[in-house]
Design an enzyme around this catalytic site. Structure first.
Site, short mmCIF file in Angstrom:
data_model
loop_
_atom_site.label_atom_id
_atom_site.label_comp_id
_atom_site.label_asym_id
_atom_site.label_seq_id
_atom_site.Cartn_x
_atom_site.Cartn_y
_atom_site.Cartn_z
N GLY A 1 2.35 5.16 4.29
CA GLY A 1 1.71 5.60 5.30
C GLY A 1 0.32 5.10 5.52
O GLY A 1 -0.16 4.52 4.57
N GLU A 2 -0.37 5.45 6.60
CA GLU A 2 -1.70 5.04 6.86
C GLU A 2 -2.66 5.47 5.83
O GLU A 2 -2.68 6.76 5.51
CB GLU A 2 -2.20 5.34 8.46
N ARG B 1 17.28 14.94 12.89
CA ARG B 1 17.16 16.65 12.44
C ARG B 1 18.46 16.62 11.80
O ARG B 1 18.72 17.89 11.09
CB ARG B 1 17.17 17.55 13.80
N ASP C 1 -1.93 3.94 -4.29
CA ASP C 1 -2.78 3.12 -3.57
C ASP C 1 -2.25 1.75 -3.55
O ASP C 1 -1.74 1.04 -2.37
CB ASP C 1 -4.36 2.87 -4.12
N GLY D 1 -2.55 11.55 3.87
CA GLY D 1 -2.13 12.50 2.84
C GLY D 1 -1.25 11.95 1.66
O GLY D 1 -0.81 12.73 1.00
N LYS D 2 -1.10 10.74 1.47
CA LYS D 2 -0.06 10.25 0.26
C LYS D 2 -0.77 10.76 -1.03
O LYS D 2 0.11 11.18 -1.93
CB LYS D 2 -0.14 8.73 0.53
N HIS E 1 0.81 -1.11 0.00
CA HIS E 1 -0.19 0.09 -0.09
C HIS E 1 0.75 1.08 -0.10
O HIS E 1 1.64 1.33 0.86
CB HIS E 1 -0.94 0.07 1.19
#
Length: 310
Positions: free
Chosen positions: A154-155, A244, A178, A159-160, A139
């Site tokens: 990402g879940e 960072r 997807d 926002g993918k 996915h």
């Protein structure tokens, strides 16, 4: 086990079918390598790789021309007695009537191409390795950003697809949304493609399905792309320490291949497209030998050394 149907091989390699009477439904290619049966045509069948596609080039063709018909029939019977996916004649070589007749009897397709043997072998091996490579489906969203394959994970709902759409509007190209089909074509290379049913489509919650190719033009999509960099989108966690500086690379693994991976925390106001674009450029810069994090580290070290000396 993955396999290639002979009609697909004929279409892709632009081959001529010299035995159209033979049903091609049973024939399957399961091994990406090929075999030139030079030794087999002389009668040596030890270690014969009969499950591979058999390539007859100009050398094998001229050797057979020099044999008597009786000897040729003996060689053909022995050779075609083995089960094989197909036989391909290259360099404008043509099988004789005895070969065609016996091939029909044994149900082995005979194909032909005008390409030179060496160039055709290189082309078919490369194509078969991709088609028969180990594969998985995951996915995510795969986008070509400045020539680098960026896999966004990402879940659901994080926002993918929205990030991919913004990247497309900025001139980059969508490979798949997807579902990403990943193939391991070598120990270093992973190739991502879209399932046929969802190719060129993006799902946007609240809007529905968007056809990227028709909406933004053919230059906004791409059929395949190597996977060079992974971006994992996750909800911001104030208790988690995020990298960072980027002095040490993090990796994720697909089919045994490691790919550089960045975890990107999501907060309102962050421009995901800009972050993804910058990550791709920074990755490309590292491949070219420049690492901004190491450059900053060296500057700090040199500054501290200079102060100590003073």
């Amino acid at each position: 086990m993955q396999s290639i149907k002979i009609p697909k091989l004929i279409e892709k390699m632009n081959l001529k079918n010299l035995t159209p009477e033979i049903s091609l439904e049973e024939s399957r290619i399961t091994i990406p390598d090929i075999n030139r049966p030079a030794l087999q045509l002389t009668g040596y069948f030890e270690h014969f790789e009969n499950e591979r596609v058999q390539i007859i080039g100009y050398v094998e063709y001229t050797y057979l021309l020099g044999l008597s018909r009786e000897r040729k029939l003996e060689v053909y019977e022995q050779f075609l007695g083995y089960k094989m996916p197909c036989i391909i004649y290259c360099s404008k070589a043509k099988p004789d009537e005895d070969m065609l007749r016996l091939a029909r009897e044994h149900g082995i397709p005979i194909l032909a191409t005008n390409k030179s043997t060496s160039s055709f072998m290189a082309e078919i091996i490369r194509w078969q390795k991709v088609e028969l490579a180990p594969s998985i489906s995951i996915h995510g969203v795969l986008v070509d950003v400045y020539g680098e394959g960026l896999l966004i994970m990402g879940e659901s709902g994080i926002g993918k697809s929205e990030a991919a759409l913004e990247l497309i509007k900025r001139g980059h190209r969508l490979v798949t949304d997807d579902v990403v089909e990943i193939r391991k074509v070598s120990d270093e290379t992973l190739i991502g493609t879209a399932p046929d049913i969802t190719r060129h489509f993006i799902e946007l919650r609240g809007i529905g399905i968007v056809d990227v190719k028709n909406l933004f033009g053919v230059e906004s999509v791409k059929e395949t792309q190597s996977i060079d960099l992974v971006i994992k989108l996750e909800d911001w966690n104030k208790d988690k320490e995020y990298d960072r500086l980027g002095l040490e690379e993090e990796y994720t693994e697909f089919l045994g291949n490691k790919v550089v991976c960045h975890s990107i925390p999501i907060r309102p106001g962050r421009n995901l497209a800009i972050i993804c674009e910058t990550a791709a450029v920074n990755y490309r810069q590292k491949k070219m030998g420049y690492n901004a994090a190491k450059e900053l580290y060296n500057r700090v070290q040199n500054s501290l050394t200079q102060k100590l000396e003073d």
